[in-house]
Scaffold this motif. Structure first.
Motif, PDB file in Angstrom:
ATOM      1  N   ASN A 140     -62.034 -59.418 -50.874  1.00 55.76           N
ATOM      2  CA  ASN A 140     -61.970 -60.194 -52.341  1.00 55.76           C
ATOM      3  C   ASN A 140     -63.115 -59.525 -53.066  1.00 55.76           C
ATOM      4  N   GLY A 141     -62.585 -59.144 -54.380  1.00 51.18           N
ATOM      5  CA  GLY A 141     -63.654 -58.906 -55.224  1.00 51.18           C
ATOM      6  C   GLY A 141     -64.405 -57.473 -55.233  1.00 51.18           C
ATOM      7  N   VAL A 142     -63.766 -56.690 -54.039  1.00 53.77           N
ATOM      8  CA  VAL A 142     -64.227 -55.352 -53.935  1.00 53.77           C
ATOM      9  C   VAL A 142     -63.092 -54.393 -54.361  1.00 53.77           C
ATOM     10  N   PRO A 143     -63.570 -53.458 -55.398  1.00 50.76           N
ATOM     11  CA  PRO A 143     -62.521 -52.748 -55.851  1.00 50.76           C
ATOM     12  C   PRO A 143     -62.172 -51.510 -55.034  1.00 50.76           C
ATOM     13  N   GLU A 144     -60.769 -51.151 -54.783  1.00 54.72           N
ATOM     14  CA  GLU A 144     -60.162 -50.279 -53.907  1.00 54.72           C
ATOM     15  C   GLU A 144     -60.916 -48.977 -54.135  1.00 54.72           C
ATOM     16  N   ASP A 145     -61.169 -48.599 -55.266  1.00 55.00           N
ATOM     17  CA  ASP A 145     -62.090 -47.318 -55.764  1.00 55.00           C
ATOM     18  C   ASP A 145     -63.329 -47.054 -54.890  1.00 55.00           C
ATOM     19  N   TYR A 146     -64.105 -48.350 -54.764  1.00 52.06           N
ATOM     20  CA  TYR A 146     -65.339 -48.208 -54.037  1.00 52.06           C
ATOM     21  C   TYR A 146     -65.203 -48.170 -52.578  1.00 52.06           C
ATOM     22  N   LEU A 147     -64.010 -48.897 -51.932  1.00 50.69           N
ATOM     23  CA  LEU A 147     -63.663 -48.462 -50.714  1.00 50.69           C
ATOM     24  C   LEU A 147     -63.207 -47.172 -50.324  1.00 50.69           C
ATOM     25  N   PHE A 148     -62.395 -46.617 -51.148  1.00 49.33           N
ATOM     26  CA  PHE A 148     -61.925 -45.039 -51.168  1.00 49.33           C
ATOM     27  C   PHE A 148     -63.208 -44.197 -50.941  1.00 49.33           C
TER      28      PHE A 148
END
Length: 122
Positions: free
Chosen positions: A68-76
């Motif tokens: 929650n609250g963590v952008p997918e772009d960051y994870l990728f």
């Protein structure tokens, strides 16, 4: 002289070519299980491997991470380099530090992955 070897920046820098976007949450930590999971389907850049297949598998794995609250772009961006090995990993390390700042920079067919595929196979 041995003293000349004290300038490691001349030989190696550990500055990633991927600079993930920032976000506001300070209590988020990527679990080691995420890296282990991604590491089970590495892309090496071998002729029989197709980079777009790798990207599809990688996206499926990252989509499974719910934060929650963590952008997918960051994870990728944060996890991608751990999905590479061998020549593919070496290629990524040769790119200028911080030159990739979004998942779009990495996945765009005219960008990194296609260039990597072209260069590794020539």
């Amino acid at each position: 002289m041995l003293a000349d070897c004290n300038h490691s920046e001349q030989y190696y820098t550990n500055i990633s070519s991927i600079r993930p976007p920032t976000f506001q949450r300070t209590d988020f930590e990527l679990k080691s299980a995420y890296f282990i999971l991604v590491g089970q389907t590495l892309y090496h850049g071998h002729p029989h491997e197709h980079p777009m297949d790798h990207l599809e598998r990688f996206k499926d794995l990252v989509y499974a991470i719910k934060a929650n609250g963590v952008p997918e772009d960051y994870l990728f961006c944060r996890i991608f380099k751990y999905s590479l090995s061998g020549n593919a990993s070496y290629y990524l390390k040769q790119l200028p530090p911080g030159s990739l700042t979004s998942w779009t920079d990495i996945k765009t067919p005219s960008c990194v992955i296609s260039l990597m595929m072209r260069d590794l196979r020539t």
